[in-house]
Design a protein around this motif. Structure first.
Motif, PDB file in Angstrom:
ATOM      1  N   ALA A 158      38.240  35.548  39.683  1.00 39.96           N
ATOM      2  CA  ALA A 158      38.149  36.999  39.854  1.00 39.96           C
ATOM      3  C   ALA A 158      37.687  37.659  38.559  1.00 39.96           C
ATOM      4  O   ALA A 158      36.892  38.617  38.572  1.00 39.96           O
ATOM      5  N   LEU A 159      38.142  37.133  37.431  1.00 43.47           N
ATOM      6  CA  LEU A 159      37.764  37.681  36.131  1.00 43.47           C
ATOM      7  C   LEU A 159      36.260  37.534  35.884  1.00 43.47           C
ATOM      8  O   LEU A 159      35.623  38.424  35.323  1.00 43.47           O
ATOM      9  N   VAL A 160      35.690  36.415  36.305  1.00 49.89           N
ATOM     10  CA  VAL A 160      34.245  36.201  36.165  1.00 49.89           C
ATOM     11  C   VAL A 160      33.471  37.264  36.940  1.00 49.89           C
ATOM     12  O   VAL A 160      32.483  37.818  36.450  1.00 49.89           O
ATOM     13  N   VAL A 161      33.919  37.547  38.148  1.00 48.87           N
ATOM     14  CA  VAL A 161      33.260  38.566  38.972  1.00 48.87           C
ATOM     15  C   VAL A 161      33.324  39.918  38.263  1.00 48.87           C
ATOM     16  O   VAL A 161      32.359  40.695  38.282  1.00 48.87           O
ATOM     17  N   LEU A 162      34.428  40.214  37.623  1.00 46.33           N
ATOM     18  CA  LEU A 162      34.592  41.474  36.906  1.00 46.33           C
ATOM     19  C   LEU A 162      33.754  41.528  35.632  1.00 46.33           C
ATOM     20  O   LEU A 162      33.184  42.569  35.300  1.00 46.33           O
ATOM     21  N   GLN A 163      33.628  40.396  34.923  1.00 43.09           N
ATOM     22  CA  GLN A 163      33.086  40.418  33.553  1.00 43.09           C
ATOM     23  C   GLN A 163      31.643  39.956  33.408  1.00 43.09           C
ATOM     24  O   GLN A 163      31.121  39.977  32.291  1.00 43.09           O
ATOM     25  N   HIS A 164      30.962  39.568  34.475  1.00 46.74           N
ATOM     26  CA  HIS A 164      29.670  38.905  34.274  1.00 46.74           C
ATOM     27  C   HIS A 164      28.570  39.821  33.732  1.00 46.74           C
ATOM     28  O   HIS A 164      27.488  39.347  33.372  1.00 46.74           O
ATOM     29  N   HIS A 165      28.828  41.121  33.641  1.00 44.64           N
ATOM     30  CA  HIS A 165      27.875  42.032  32.986  1.00 44.64           C
ATOM     31  C   HIS A 165      28.370  42.496  31.621  1.00 44.64           C
ATOM     32  O   HIS A 165      27.766  43.378  31.014  1.00 44.64           O
ATOM     33  N   GLU A 166      29.461  41.921  31.134  1.00 48.63           N
ATOM     34  CA  GLU A 166      29.893  42.215  29.766  1.00 48.63           C
ATOM     35  C   GLU A 166      28.956  41.507  28.782  1.00 48.63           C
ATOM     36  O   GLU A 166      28.369  40.479  29.102  1.00 48.63           O
ATOM     37  N   ARG A 167      28.824  42.061  27.582  1.00 48.31           N
ATOM     38  CA  ARG A 167      27.989  41.477  26.533  1.00 48.31           C
ATOM     39  C   ARG A 167      28.816  41.319  25.269  1.00 48.31           C
ATOM     40  O   ARG A 167      29.677  42.147  24.979  1.00 48.31           O
ATOM     41  N   VAL A 168      28.543  40.283  24.490  1.00 45.11           N
ATOM     42  CA  VAL A 168      29.430  39.943  23.385  1.00 45.11           C
ATOM     43  C   VAL A 168      29.483  41.011  22.298  1.00 45.11           C
ATOM     44  O   VAL A 168      30.394  41.024  21.472  1.00 45.11           O
ATOM     45  N   ASP A 169      28.503  41.937  22.264  1.00 46.61           N
ATOM     46  CA  ASP A 169      28.528  43.014  21.270  1.00 46.61           C
ATOM     47  C   ASP A 169      29.191  44.280  21.795  1.00 46.61           C
ATOM     48  O   ASP A 169      29.193  45.312  21.117  1.00 46.61           O
ATOM     49  N   GLY A 170      29.745  44.222  23.022  1.00 44.45           N
ATOM     50  CA  GLY A 170      30.456  45.369  23.569  1.00 44.45           C
ATOM     51  C   GLY A 170      29.596  46.359  24.332  1.00 44.45           C
ATOM     52  O   GLY A 170      30.081  47.412  24.758  1.00 44.45           O
ATOM     53  N   THR A 171      28.312  46.030  24.553  1.00 46.68           N
ATOM     54  CA  THR A 171      27.408  46.962  25.230  1.00 46.68           C
ATOM     55  C   THR A 171      27.383  46.782  26.747  1.00 46.68           C
ATOM     56  O   THR A 171      26.661  47.497  27.440  1.00 46.68           O
ATOM     57  N   GLY A 172      28.165  45.834  27.264  1.00 45.75           N
ATOM     58  CA  GLY A 172      28.150  45.575  28.707  1.00 45.75           C
ATOM     59  C   GLY A 172      29.117  46.464  29.460  1.00 45.75           C
ATOM     60  O   GLY A 172      29.678  47.422  28.929  1.00 45.75           O
ATOM     61  N   TYR A 173      29.286  46.119  30.737  1.00 45.88           N
ATOM     62  CA  TYR A 173      30.208  46.891  31.590  1.00 45.88           C
ATOM     63  C   TYR A 173      30.973  45.916  32.493  1.00 45.88           C
ATOM     64  O   TYR A 173      30.588  44.764  32.602  1.00 45.88           O
ATOM     65  N   PRO A 174      32.094  46.351  33.090  1.00 44.67           N
ATOM     66  CA  PRO A 174      32.610  47.727  33.190  1.00 44.67           C
ATOM     67  C   PRO A 174      33.550  48.146  32.058  1.00 44.67           C
ATOM     68  O   PRO A 174      33.859  49.311  31.922  1.00 44.67           O
ATOM     69  N   LEU A 175      33.992  47.189  31.215  1.00 46.17           N
ATOM     70  CA  LEU A 175      35.042  47.499  30.245  1.00 46.17           C
ATOM     71  C   LEU A 175      34.557  47.559  28.803  1.00 46.17           C
ATOM     72  O   LEU A 175      35.308  47.967  27.919  1.00 46.17           O
ATOM     73  N   GLY A 176      33.316  47.135  28.551  1.00 46.00           N
ATOM     74  CA  GLY A 176      32.802  47.137  27.184  1.00 46.00           C
ATOM     75  C   GLY A 176      33.534  46.154  26.286  1.00 46.00           C
ATOM     76  O   GLY A 176      33.780  46.435  25.109  1.00 46.00           O
ATOM     77  N   LEU A 177      33.862  44.991  26.823  1.00 51.67           N
ATOM     78  CA  LEU A 177      34.593  43.976  26.062  1.00 51.67           C
ATOM     79  C   LEU A 177      33.712  43.385  24.957  1.00 51.67           C
ATOM     80  O   LEU A 177      32.479  43.431  25.036  1.00 51.67           O
ATOM     81  N   ILE A 178      34.366  42.807  23.941  1.00 54.94           N
ATOM     82  CA  ILE A 178      33.661  42.256  22.789  1.00 54.94           C
ATOM     83  C   ILE A 178      34.055  40.796  22.587  1.00 54.94           C
ATOM     84  O   ILE A 178      35.235  40.438  22.691  1.00 54.94           O
ATOM     85  N   GLY A 179      33.056  39.944  22.280  1.00 52.95           N
ATOM     86  CA  GLY A 179      33.290  38.573  21.852  1.00 52.95           C
ATOM     87  C   GLY A 179      34.253  37.793  22.716  1.00 52.95           C
ATOM     88  O   GLY A 179      34.074  37.660  23.927  1.00 52.95           O
ATOM     89  N   ASP A 180      35.317  37.291  22.087  1.00 54.24           N
ATOM     90  CA  ASP A 180      36.269  36.425  22.768  1.00 54.24           C
ATOM     91  C   ASP A 180      37.139  37.157  23.779  1.00 54.24           C
ATOM     92  O   ASP A 180      37.929  36.511  24.490  1.00 54.24           O
ATOM     93  N   GLN A 181      37.007  38.482  23.862  1.00 56.64           N
ATOM     94  CA  GLN A 181      37.690  39.202  24.939  1.00 56.64           C
ATOM     95  C   GLN A 181      37.087  38.829  26.293  1.00 56.64           C
ATOM     96  O   GLN A 181      37.721  39.017  27.327  1.00 56.64           O
ATOM     97  N   ILE A 182      35.869  38.322  26.269  1.00 56.31           N
ATOM     98  CA  ILE A 182      35.169  37.927  27.495  1.00 56.31           C
ATOM     99  C   ILE A 182      35.455  36.455  27.757  1.00 56.31           C
ATOM    100  O   ILE A 182      35.233  35.602  26.883  1.00 56.31           O
ATOM    101  N   ASP A 183      35.943  36.138  28.949  1.00 56.17           N
ATOM    102  CA  ASP A 183      36.239  34.757  29.315  1.00 56.17           C
ATOM    103  C   ASP A 183      34.990  33.884  29.183  1.00 56.17           C
ATOM    104  O   ASP A 183      33.869  34.322  29.448  1.00 56.17           O
ATOM    105  N   HIS A 184      35.182  32.629  28.742  1.00 55.27           N
ATOM    106  CA  HIS A 184      34.039  31.734  28.529  1.00 55.27           C
ATOM    107  C   HIS A 184      33.269  31.484  29.820  1.00 55.27           C
ATOM    108  O   HIS A 184      32.031  31.395  29.802  1.00 55.27           O
ATOM    109  N   PHE A 185      33.962  31.368  30.951  1.00 55.06           N
ATOM    110  CA  PHE A 185      33.269  31.250  32.238  1.00 55.06           C
ATOM    111  C   PHE A 185      32.352  32.453  32.455  1.00 55.06           C
ATOM    112  O   PHE A 185      31.219  32.315  32.934  1.00 55.06           O
ATOM    113  N   SER A 186      32.853  33.636  32.138  1.00 51.93           N
ATOM    114  CA  SER A 186      32.072  34.860  32.347  1.00 51.93           C
ATOM    115  C   SER A 186      30.817  34.867  31.486  1.00 51.93           C
ATOM    116  O   SER A 186      29.758  35.328  31.915  1.00 51.93           O
TER     117      SER A 186
END
Length: 352
Positions: free
Chosen positions: A219-247
């Motif tokens: 479920a987390l992958v579905v939520l995070q697959h548009h996140e980017r490691v510099d925080g420019t992605g969506y929906p949460l603007g996560l950074i680096g290791d905040q993003i699951d490796h699968f994602s």
């Protein structure tokens, strides 16, 4: 202007227009002699043949295809069509019942993906999946295949590989709740439309999270697959290791297949441009280690494949430069072309 210079200029212009395209109909000369068969993928020699036979190239019935040419395996193409039908039925069931039935995907789609990855037959898969419509369903399988390929290169065990592959197949399921006209809009989305589009990550996450038989990580992958490691992605603007490796793996796979696919609003990118834009973070900063793993594996798999270069010549990849994997050594006729020493020359298309 000297006639030879003029002919070179005409040849260059025609090559740019025609190389990499596919004939839809047979081509005959003025005497009715067949000079080129339908389904031929055009290279520079074909263009010269047209000129020699005084063929009006403006009248040719051609189509743009993706960077992987036409699939040569009828069996694999049929298997992929069957897998697409399964994904379509499952996604339609979601719309009808609001529930996600996973049994058929587990039984037929996931084993096919893993078999393909084990056989390192990924280019045939890409070719089969770029050929037809039903983008959402084909994209889901392609992203599953690319993600599994990366996971295998990372040494994932069987349990993690299965979990990653299922998450990748389901990554865009939230788009079922987005209006089709928005998904296929040819123009740039307005700010309001983009906000609606971004909701597919949340909608998909909510569906997968409440489905029996899925994991919280999927479920987390579905939520995070548009996140980017510099925080420019969506929906949460996560950074680096905040993003699951699968994602992060699925994000790379998602971008790669999207760029190599024909959409209602654009043609697929040439192969060299896909690699260049991914390396230059044209789609936001993706995990550079995962990008490098994917590109290195793809290039190593390409040894022995015939390719069309951006100048229209056709050759065979014989050696991958370990320090510059995207610019291999190409055997053309009796010569060799080292793309790492010629920045103006790139791989336009891979022939299967």
């Amino acid at each position: 202007m000297d006639r030879s210079i003029l002919m070179d200029k005409v040849n260059a212009q025609l090559s740019e227009q025609l190389v990499g395209k596919r004939l839809i109909e047979n081509v005959y000369n003025k005497n009715g002699l067949l000079i080129m068969k339908s389904q031929t993928i055009l290279n520079r020699i074909h263009v010269q043949n047209f000129l020699a036979h005084r063929i009006d190239t403006a009248e040719l019935n051609i189509e743009t295809i993706g960077p992987f040419g036409k699939p040569s395996s009828l069996q694999l193409s049929q298997e992929m069509d069957e897998a697409v039908a399964v994904v379509r039925d499952v996604f339609n069931e979601v719309l009808n019942s609001k529930k996600l039935p996973l049994t058929e995907i587990r039984k037929s789609v996931i084993p096919l993906i893993l078999k393909t990855v084990e056989q390192e037959n990924v280019f045939e898969v890409f070719a089969a999946l770029q050929e037809k419509d039903d983008y959402l369903y084909r994209h889901s399988i392609a992203v599953g295949t690319i993600s599994a390929l990366i996971g295998r290169q990372l040494g994932y065990n069987e349990i993690d590989l299965l979990q990653l592959t299922m998450a990748a197949v389901l990554h865009d399921i939230g788009k079922l709740y987005i209006a089709p006209e928005l998904l296929s809009k040819p123009d740039k989305l307005t700010t309001a439309e983009f906000e609606i589009m971004k909701r597919h990550t949340i909608l998909g996450y909510e569906l997968v999270k409440k489905t029996i038989g899925t994991s919280s990580r999927q479920a987390l992958v579905v939520l995070q697959h548009h996140e980017r490691v510099d925080g420019t992605g969506y929906p949460l603007g996560l950074i680096g290791d905040q993003i699951d490796h699968f994602s992060r793996i699925v994000a790379v796979a998602d971008v790669f297949h999207a760029m190599t696919s024909r959409r209602e609003y654009r043609n697929p990118f040439p192969f060299y441009e896909v690699l260049m834009q991914m390396e230059q973070n044209a789609f936001g900063i993706l995990d550079p280690t995962i990008i490098r793993i994917l590109i290195n594996k793809i290039m190593q798999t390409m040894i022995g494949f015939e390719v069309i270069l951006t100048d229209g010549r056709q050759g065979t990849i014989v050696l991958i430069n370990p320090y510059d994997g995207t610019h291999p050594l190409i055997h053309i006729d009796d010569n060799f072309e080292d793309l790492s020493k010629n920045n103006s020359l790139q791989i336009q298309q891979i022939l299967l």
